[in-house]
Design a protein around this motif. Structure first.
Motif, mmCIF file in Angstrom:
data_model
loop_
_atom_site.group_PDB
_atom_site.id
_atom_site.type_symbol
_atom_site.label_atom_id
_atom_site.label_comp_id
_atom_site.label_asym_id
_atom_site.label_seq_id
_atom_site.Cartn_x
_atom_site.Cartn_y
_atom_site.Cartn_z
ATOM 1 N N LEU A 86 16.036 50.011 -66.247
ATOM 2 C CA LEU A 86 15.444 51.040 -67.101
ATOM 3 C C LEU A 86 14.637 50.405 -68.227
ATOM 4 O O LEU A 86 13.472 50.744 -68.467
ATOM 5 C CB LEU A 86 16.544 51.928 -67.690
ATOM 6 C CG LEU A 86 16.068 52.862 -68.802
ATOM 7 C CD1 LEU A 86 15.296 54.032 -68.217
ATOM 8 C CD2 LEU A 86 17.227 53.357 -69.648
ATOM 9 N N VAL B 94 10.458 50.696 -68.530
ATOM 10 C CA VAL B 94 9.775 51.372 -69.628
ATOM 11 C C VAL B 94 8.904 50.385 -70.404
ATOM 12 O O VAL B 94 7.752 50.678 -70.737
ATOM 13 C CB VAL B 94 10.785 52.096 -70.539
ATOM 14 C CG1 VAL B 94 10.065 52.820 -71.646
ATOM 15 C CG2 VAL B 94 11.579 53.083 -69.720
ATOM 16 N N VAL C 212 6.292 58.105 -77.835
ATOM 17 C CA VAL C 212 7.189 58.849 -76.959
ATOM 18 C C VAL C 212 7.900 57.889 -76.009
ATOM 19 O O VAL C 212 9.124 57.947 -75.827
ATOM 20 C CB VAL C 212 6.400 59.922 -76.171
ATOM 21 C CG1 VAL C 212 7.256 60.513 -75.066
ATOM 22 C CG2 VAL C 212 5.903 61.003 -77.118
ATOM 23 N N LEU C 213 7.125 56.952 -75.435
ATOM 24 C CA LEU C 213 7.735 56.006 -74.504
ATOM 25 C C LEU C 213 8.703 55.056 -75.209
ATOM 26 O O LEU C 213 9.762 54.730 -74.679
ATOM 27 C CB LEU C 213 6.641 55.218 -73.780
ATOM 28 C CG LEU C 213 5.881 56.049 -72.749
ATOM 29 C CD1 LEU C 213 4.655 55.318 -72.247
ATOM 30 C CD2 LEU C 213 6.800 56.376 -71.580
ATOM 31 N N LEU D 41 10.513 55.730 -77.772
ATOM 32 C CA LEU D 41 11.720 56.509 -78.024
ATOM 33 C C LEU D 41 12.625 56.504 -76.797
ATOM 34 O O LEU D 41 13.852 56.372 -76.900
ATOM 35 C CB LEU D 41 11.326 57.937 -78.394
ATOM 36 C CG LEU D 41 12.384 58.735 -79.130
ATOM 37 C CD1 LEU D 41 12.583 58.161 -80.519
ATOM 38 C CD2 LEU D 41 11.983 60.193 -79.221
ATOM 39 N N ILE D 42 11.998 56.644 -75.632
ATOM 40 C CA ILE D 42 12.782 56.620 -74.399
ATOM 41 C C ILE D 42 13.513 55.286 -74.268
ATOM 42 O O ILE D 42 14.682 55.242 -73.898
ATOM 43 C CB ILE D 42 11.867 56.868 -73.179
ATOM 44 C CG1 ILE D 42 11.297 58.279 -73.250
ATOM 45 C CG2 ILE D 42 12.629 56.658 -71.885
ATOM 46 C CD1 ILE D 42 10.233 58.559 -72.220
ATOM 47 N N VAL D 43 12.843 54.189 -74.609
ATOM 48 C CA VAL D 43 13.488 52.875 -74.515
ATOM 49 C C VAL D 43 14.690 52.811 -75.434
ATOM 50 O O VAL D 43 15.775 52.388 -75.038
ATOM 51 C CB VAL D 43 12.512 51.749 -74.902
ATOM 52 C CG1 VAL D 43 13.242 50.423 -75.009
ATOM 53 C CG2 VAL D 43 11.411 51.644 -73.878
ATOM 54 N N LEU E 38 16.524 55.212 -76.783
ATOM 55 C CA LEU E 38 17.624 56.060 -76.319
ATOM 56 C C LEU E 38 18.279 55.444 -75.099
ATOM 57 O O LEU E 38 19.501 55.414 -74.987
ATOM 58 C CB LEU E 38 17.103 57.467 -76.007
ATOM 59 C CG LEU E 38 16.581 58.222 -77.233
ATOM 60 C CD1 LEU E 38 16.079 59.599 -76.842
ATOM 61 C CD2 LEU E 38 17.660 58.336 -78.295
ATOM 62 N N GLY E 39 17.448 54.914 -74.198
ATOM 63 C CA GLY E 39 17.980 54.313 -72.984
ATOM 64 C C GLY E 39 18.856 53.113 -73.286
ATOM 65 O O GLY E 39 19.929 52.958 -72.715
ATOM 66 N N ARG F 67 22.237 54.052 -74.640
ATOM 67 C CA ARG F 67 23.172 54.493 -73.621
ATOM 68 C C ARG F 67 23.800 53.292 -72.922
ATOM 69 O O ARG F 67 24.948 53.338 -72.508
ATOM 70 C CB ARG F 67 22.437 55.365 -72.604
ATOM 71 C CG ARG F 67 23.379 56.331 -71.939
ATOM 72 C CD ARG F 67 22.658 57.515 -71.392
ATOM 73 N NE ARG F 67 22.171 57.241 -70.075
ATOM 74 C CZ ARG F 67 21.153 57.882 -69.539
ATOM 75 N NH1 ARG F 67 20.509 58.787 -70.233
ATOM 76 N NH2 ARG F 67 20.758 57.612 -68.336
#
Lengths: 304, 302
Positions: A225, A229, A287-288, A290-292, A294-295, A298
């Motif tokens: 992941l 990203v 936006v991308l 942020l995904i990193v 959050l990922g 996790r």
């Protein structure tokens, strides 16, 4: 909590601010730098994006005109398509290839450390030198690739970088030369998989391929992941390689977003329009990013 | 439990796959090197492979094992090198100086500032620490091309265009990757050391200088290496901010040199490319392990 009797009364009512101030002081270089070199330029860029600004004359307000122009700018859509094609191609080919190479290196067969070094080193080669080297490989008449193709009887191979159909695929193939970092990261993730899992898989009678699919892949999925990203974000910013190797050509076939922003700003002198383009790119990148984040948060939860 | 020994066929398949991968990844650089040692008249010769053709003084073709062959190759390579370094259109010795100057200034700034910030994130407990760390991670994803146009305007307002400042001053504010790397390293240093220092009357500043930094030399070295490589290899920054040929860095000078020649004397263009690459290769050979480990930690954020 018990406060010592000599503590001033205010300290009891307000939480102690000193640790926070101290923390902010220690991290202030980074906070200041981010403000100065990221937030301020981004804000300036936003205000310029609402103007017509040629650097020579003062900015002239045009409202949302630049953003409206983007929607109807065929070259904008062209570079968006080209960039998406490059990002998709390089990530879809690069990810399985990097995982396979990492698995290969992690067999720890003789010489695998050297092979890992050979795979990783290209990521450190100056991008200009790498681009020039690949131009020579791809050169139409005398390049190594077409010479080798000629040896096996293919004499009508294209002039890779000067053919609208092959230029972008050629850049995608070249991008695979730079997958050293993902290979190293996947390798580290594979080494982190607890050995007991492999032993359990062996006891269950799994073959090496089934074990790879059912144990290794799920265990390294957070790294996948992360890499996907990051690779997508970086592929969306690709600049130096097309700027040096193809100059966006032939016939805009390799013109990408960052190159278009650069040209709009510095070749066409349209700072306002370039700022609007950069701002759209900035939003997509945030936006991308942020995904990193959050990922990867996790990921912690997953492992502990 | 000992792993079963894989059968010889599997071992052979793995070895061949490794060899093939190494060959594919090494080919571009090998071919560049093979081109850089060719005399001009053999550059485009389709019959010349990895090694150029050399002739003895009486015009007999020498084989690579015969005496005199390798001194001929060295002669051709050094002719090419001399032609590049004394090119009338590109002053590579000057570009190397410029690159070293920018790299040195940014390495010092990056190591100092990033370690200070990392100390604040690793050794101090305070509200907002997590938020700042997330900001660090977020800016790591922010490549230069997104903000190059507005940064240019900023530096232009500051009067920095035409100086080296846009290329090294930002490093003195720390960088996301360096801060991240140092934070991970500082977190691994036992807290008891800080407490012992505190009992001896050390404040945070003295703890940082006298305890943490001396213990972190390997991590500081990795940060310095990455910053050196990043600065030496940077193309977009010099392209946007340097407006005079006398200020070009090696990367930018190389691109200009290639543009001027349209790539035609490939032996010289490849020699110039190797001039830009060899310092990086030396750094890699000296510090391969630390560099690879530094990259590996990137994927292991916590």
């Amino acid at each position: 909590m018990q406060y010592p009797p000599d503590m001033p009364a205010t300290a009891r009512r307000h939480p102690d601010l000193r640790p926070t101030l101290r923390g902010l002081a220690w991290t202030s270089p980074f906070l200041l730098g981010t403000l100065l070199f990221l937030v301020v330029p981004a804000a300036m860029s936003f205000s310029f994006s609402l103007t017509d600004y040629s650097l020579i004359e003062p900015p002239l307000s045009v409202g949302l005109g630049n953003y409206r122009e983007m929607l109807g700018d065929p070259l904008f859509w062209r570079v968006v398509r080209n960039t998406a094609f490059f990002a998709l191609g390089s990530v879809l080919l690069g990810t399985p290839m990097a995982i396979a190479l990492a698995a290969l290196v992690e067999t720890r067969a003789r010489g695998s450390a050297l092979v890992r070094a050979v795979i990783f080193f290209p990521t450190l080669v100056p991008i200009v030198a790498a681009s020039i080297g690949w131009m020579w490989l791809y050169a139409g008449e005398h390049g190594l690739i077409n010479r080798l193709l000629g040896r096996v009887g293919i004499h009508d191979a294209p002039d890779w970088l000067n053919d609208t159909r092959t230029a972008m695929p050629a850049l995608i193939v070249m991008s695979l030369w730079f997958i050293g970092s993902p290979v190293v990261i996947y390798g580290a993730a594979m080494r982190d998989v607890p050995r007991t899992l492999f032993e359990a898989a062996d006891l269950d009678g799994m073959g090496p391929l089934t074990r790879f699919r059912n144990v290794t892949l799920p265990m390294i999925s957070p790294a996948v992941l992360f890499n996907v990203v990051v690779s997508v974000i970086w592929a969306l910013q690709v600049f130096a390689v097309p700027a040096i190797m193809t100059k966006g050509g032939p016939n805009e076939a390799t013109n990408v977003y960052a190159l278009y922003v650069y040209r709009t700003a510095f070749d066409y002198g349209r700072m306002g329009y370039a700022s609007a383009l950069a701002w759209v790119q900035l939003l997509l990148t945030l936006v991308l990013a942020l995904i990193v984040v959050l990922g990867s948060r996790r990921f912690v939860f997953y492992r502990n | 439990m000992p792993r079963r020994r894989p059968n010889p066929l599997v071992r052979l398949a793995i070895s061949s796959a490794l060899a093939l991968a190494a060959l594919l990844f090494a080919t571009p650089l090998l071919w560049m090197a093979a081109t850089a040692i060719r005399p001009a008249d053999q550059t485009l010769d389709p019959k010349v492979g990895l090694l150029p053709r050399m002739e003895s003084p009486d015009h007999r073709t020498l084989s690579p094992v015969s005496p005199g062959y390798w001194s001929g190759v060295a002669g051709a390579a050094s002719d090419n090198l001399r032609a590049v370094l004394s090119s009338p259109t590109a002053d590579f010795p000057l570009y190397i100086q410029n690159s070293l100057r920018v790299a040195l200034l940014s390495v010092v700034g990056m190591v100092l500032s990033s370690s200070i910030v990392a100390y604040g994130l690793a050794r101090l407990r305070w509200r907002g620490r997590t938020a700042v760390f997330i900001l660090v991670l977020a800016t790591m994803m922010m490549p230069f091309t997104v903000i190059m146009a507005p940064q240019y305007l900023l530096f232009r307002n500051l009067g920095w265009i035409g100086t080296f400042r846009p290329l090294w001053v930002p490093a003195w504010f720390g960088g996301a990757f360096s801060i991240f790397l140092l934070r991970q390293f500082f977190l691994g240093i036992p807290r008891e050391l800080d407490e012992a220092a505190r009992i001896d009357g050390c404040g945070h500043w003295r703890t940082f200088w006298l305890i943490i930094l001396p213990l972190s030399k390997p991590a500081l070295a990795v940060v310095a290496l990455f910053q050196f490589l990043g600065s030496w290899n940077d193309f977009a920054g010099p392209l946007v901010f340097l407006n005079h040929e006398r200020m070009y860095t090696v990367a930018l000078g190389l691109q200009m040199y290639q543009n001027q020649h349209g790539g035609v004397p490939w032996n010289l263009v490849m020699t110039a490319s190797l001039v830009a690459t060899i310092p990086v290769l030396v750094v890699f050979l000296l510090a391969q392990r630390s560099i690879v480990e530094g990259v590996a930690t990137q994927g292991l954020k916590d």
